[in-house]
Enzyme design. Sequence first.
Site, mmCIF file in Angstrom:
data_model
loop_
_atom_site.group_PDB
_atom_site.id
_atom_site.type_symbol
_atom_site.label_atom_id
_atom_site.label_comp_id
_atom_site.label_asym_id
_atom_site.label_seq_id
_atom_site.Cartn_x
_atom_site.Cartn_y
_atom_site.Cartn_z
ATOM 1 N N LEU A 26 -11.151 -2.936 -1.824
ATOM 2 C CA LEU A 26 -9.803 -3.473 -1.930
ATOM 3 C C LEU A 26 -8.824 -2.416 -2.414
ATOM 4 C CD1 LEU A 26 -8.105 -6.068 -1.745
ATOM 5 C CD2 LEU A 26 -8.667 -6.485 -4.140
ATOM 6 N N GLY A 27 -7.664 -2.379 -1.790
ATOM 7 C CA GLY A 27 -6.638 -1.455 -2.221
ATOM 8 C C GLY A 27 -5.384 -1.599 -1.386
ATOM 9 N N TYR A 77 -1.799 6.826 -9.073
ATOM 10 C CA TYR A 77 -2.904 6.466 -8.175
ATOM 11 C C TYR A 77 -4.256 6.816 -8.801
ATOM 12 C CZ TYR A 77 -5.774 6.188 -3.983
ATOM 13 O OH TYR A 77 -6.751 5.858 -3.075
ATOM 14 N N LYS A 81 -7.168 4.210 -10.369
ATOM 15 C CA LYS A 81 -8.537 4.263 -9.834
ATOM 16 C C LYS A 81 -9.531 4.542 -10.954
ATOM 17 C CE LYS A 81 -7.704 3.475 -5.474
ATOM 18 N NZ LYS A 81 -8.203 2.251 -4.824
ATOM 19 N N LEU A 104 -9.401 9.360 3.657
ATOM 20 C CA LEU A 104 -10.127 8.556 4.635
ATOM 21 C C LEU A 104 -9.558 8.801 6.030
ATOM 22 C CD1 LEU A 104 -10.308 5.214 2.652
ATOM 23 C CD2 LEU A 104 -12.150 6.859 3.000
ATOM 24 N N ARG A 112 2.027 4.806 8.921
ATOM 25 C CA ARG A 112 2.073 5.629 7.718
ATOM 26 C C ARG A 112 2.237 7.073 8.184
ATOM 27 N NH1 ARG A 112 -2.853 3.519 3.830
ATOM 28 N NH2 ARG A 112 -2.169 1.371 3.617
#
Length: 170
Positions: A26-27, A77, A81, A104, A112
């Site tokens: 999830l993010g 960020y 995390k 990723l 984006r």
Amino acid sequence: QAVVDFERLGEHAAAFQGHDVGFCCLGTTRAKAGVDGFIRVDRDYVAQAAELARAGGCKHFVLQSSRGANAQSHFLYLRVKGEVENLVQAVGFDRCTILRPAVLLCKRQESRPMEWIAQQFLGAVARVFPTAYSVPVEAVARAMVACVLQPGEGKVKVLENRAIHELGKA
């Protein structure tokens, strides 16, 4: 599959019952959700889901985090995390595996532009240095499954990008 309302996650505790393993990827992004929304999704929802999973009998929790995660970081960020990694570990699973992938490599439905540019650049770099700066999402998924199928080595295991690539080949 169960659809849950993360704003009222406690009302969906039954969806977390009876599972030996929990996987969490999830993010969101700060650009999409704002600072408060990012923290709520990437830290609070994940921590609450882990707590519900543990209460429901989950023994092994597998969390996708991020390279550089550090609860003391000055970057939002990486700090969030790192905070969520600490919160998930504190839940008390028999085993907890944390994956810290680099950028990723994936196809997204939403636009984006900066991420697309980075992916193009890192995709080219990956041809020369395949495990240095990026990882295909498929390799992360394979690594997440593979870590569950391997015998446990300690209560908490953190897999950095290179280890994700190696395990993702299995």
